[in-house]
Enzyme design. Structure first.
Site, PDB file in Angstrom:
ATOM      1  N   LYS A 101      59.391  24.542  59.919  1.00 45.95           N
ATOM      2  CA  LYS A 101      57.830  24.263  60.218  1.00 45.95           C
ATOM      3  C   LYS A 101      58.030  24.889  61.651  1.00 45.95           C
ATOM      4  O   LYS A 101      58.034  24.336  62.816  1.00 45.95           O
ATOM      5  CB  LYS A 101      57.700  22.811  60.318  1.00 45.95           C
ATOM      6  CG  LYS A 101      56.321  22.384  60.950  1.00 45.95           C
ATOM      7  CD  LYS A 101      55.565  21.253  60.630  1.00 45.95           C
ATOM      8  CE  LYS A 101      54.593  20.994  61.395  1.00 45.95           C
ATOM      9  NZ  LYS A 101      53.649  19.770  60.616  1.00 45.95           N
ATOM     10  N   GLU A 152      61.420  21.366  62.856  1.00 49.66           N
ATOM     11  CA  GLU A 152      60.150  21.787  63.365  1.00 49.66           C
ATOM     12  C   GLU A 152      60.450  22.261  65.020  1.00 49.66           C
ATOM     13  O   GLU A 152      60.437  21.249  65.827  1.00 49.66           O
ATOM     14  CB  GLU A 152      58.877  20.884  63.294  1.00 49.66           C
ATOM     15  CG  GLU A 152      57.825  21.320  64.088  1.00 49.66           C
ATOM     16  CD  GLU A 152      56.679  20.265  63.897  1.00 49.66           C
ATOM     17  OE1 GLU A 152      56.586  19.213  63.781  1.00 49.66           O
ATOM     18  OE2 GLU A 152      55.342  20.902  64.360  1.00 49.66           O
TER      19      GLU A 152
HETATM   20  P1  13P Z   1      49.237  20.395  64.424  1.00 45.53           P
HETATM   21  O1  13P Z   1      49.101  21.117  63.083  1.00 45.53           O
HETATM   22  O2  13P Z   1      48.067  19.597  64.819  1.00 45.53           O
HETATM   23  O3  13P Z   1      49.950  21.267  65.390  1.00 45.53           O
HETATM   24  O4  13P Z   1      50.214  19.014  64.016  1.00 45.53           O
HETATM   25  C1  13P Z   1      51.268  19.495  63.047  1.00 45.53           C
HETATM   26  C2  13P Z   1      52.244  18.620  63.317  1.00 45.53           C
HETATM   27  O5  13P Z   1      52.846  17.971  62.459  1.00 45.53           O
HETATM   28  C3  13P Z   1      52.958  18.834  64.751  1.00 45.53           C
HETATM   29  O6  13P Z   1      54.181  18.042  64.634  1.00 45.53           O
END
Ligand code: 13P
Length: 343
Positions: free
Chosen positions: A223, A178
């Site tokens: 992600k 991510e």
């Molecule tokens: P949000 O969808 O609230 O941005 O959170 C997702 C997430 O796992 C952020 O690390």
């Protein structure tokens, strides 16, 4: 590492019409969310809240493929003593774990952050695997401002993501990578076009480091953020423009070998996050399935409806199930605003 097993988990997480529930708010973040509804954050209140989500059987069975947990929740039990792990098994949901230790100020004065948590990660991953975690998440935070992102920060975060990802694969855990370009840069610097350019640059560097580290792309998920103007920008692109620009950037920088993409919601309203995902899934010819890995955009209404009370479980679960259903439709590209509001 058994690559076939990793690939199988990754594909299950992007099953058509299913997505990921991010319930891995750190102790600081969950306190902030609970403060907003005037509920004290204790081990018990966090347990109750998450139990409400995990016992939403329709949502969990039909729309959710995996749940991202904190270490506390991975080993927690429901109020009646049922391990959460058992609830996940019953609804065929894959438990996952957030393994980074948070984003901390980067040395220097660029206002950027670097994610920590690599020390001891190999040992922690072994333990998480033995507790049944099928996947893990590590979030890198990329800032946009006058001087950021710097080359140094993009490289440092990409390198940490790659170190984390290969350790996950060695432990038989699918890494969810991510790199988040966050949306709160000031409006002068954070146009949608700048977000597109920075997102592309970050993805390019991330995949370069993943390859160097020997990460098998077929055994991971990405992600990412969507390509959006900063939250303080006056730009108001349509859902279709956001979808088109996001898919363009991803096509240019994300290898087709990646089994799937699961977006974060990053402070979008519930309906925006759903509409953008649906619009992206209406674009044909993409090499990867695209779904959601939302925290706030799945939980906002359910959290307020719960309001700290077990007697509100049914209404809060109905709210969560509705949001999960709408995002399931978006993952299939068949969501409409009318459908959403009709419910
Ligand atoms: P949000 O969808 O609230 O941005 O959170 C997702 C997430 O796992 C952020 O690390």
């Amino acid at each position: 590492m058994n690559l076939a097993d990793l690939n199988k988990i990754a594909l299950a997480m992007v099953t058509p019409g299913k997505g990921i529930l991010a319930a891995d708010e750190s102790s600081g973040t969950i306190k902030k969310r609970f403060d907003a509804i005037k509920v004290e954050s204790t081990e018990q209140s966090r347990r109750d809240y998450r139990e409400m989500l995990f016992r939403s059987s329709e949502a969990m069975t039909s729309y959710i493929s995996g749940v991202i947990l904190t270490e506390e929740t991975l080993e927690q039990k429901a109020a009646d003593g049922t391990p959460f792990a058992q609830l996940f098994q019953e609804s065929d949901v894959i438990p996952g774990i957030k393994v980074d230790r948070g984003a901390f100020p980067m040395p220097g004065d660029s206002g950027e952050k670097i994610t920590e948590g690599l020390d001891g990660l190999r040992q922690r991953l072994e333990r998480y695997a033995s507790l049944g975690a099928g996947f893990a998440k590590w979030r890198a935070v990329i800032t946009i401002n006058d001087v950021a992102p710097t080359r140094n920060n993009i490289r440092a975060n990409a390198h940490a993501l790659a170190r984390y990802a290969i350790l996950c694969q060695e432990a038989g855990i699918v890494p969810v990578v991510e790199p988040e370009v966050v949306g709160d840069g000031d409006p002068g610097n954070h146009s949608m076009e700048r977000c597109a350019q920075v997102t592309g640059d970050v993805l390019e560097n991330t995949f370069k480091e993943l390859r160097l580290a020997g990460v098998e792309l077929s055994g991971m998920l990405l992600k990412p953020n969507m390509v959006l103007p900063g939250v303080n920008s006056r730009e108001r692109p349509s859902f279709e423009e956001v979808a088109r620009r996001t898919v363009e950037v991803l096509r240019e920088h994300v290898p087709a070998a990646v089994p799937g993409i699961a977006f974060l919601s990053g402070g979008q309203t519930d309906e925006e996050a759903t509409a953008h995902l649906s619009a992206m899934n209406q674009i044909s010819g993409k090499p990867w399935p695209m779904t959601f890995s939302y925290g706030r955009a799945l939980q906002n209404v359910a959290l307020r409806t719960w309001a700290g009370r077990r007697e509100n479980f049914p209404q809060a679960q109905a709210a969560f199930t509705h949001r999960a259903h709408m995002n399931s439709l978006a993952a299939l590209g068949t969501w409409t605003g009318e459908l959403d509001r009709a419910a």
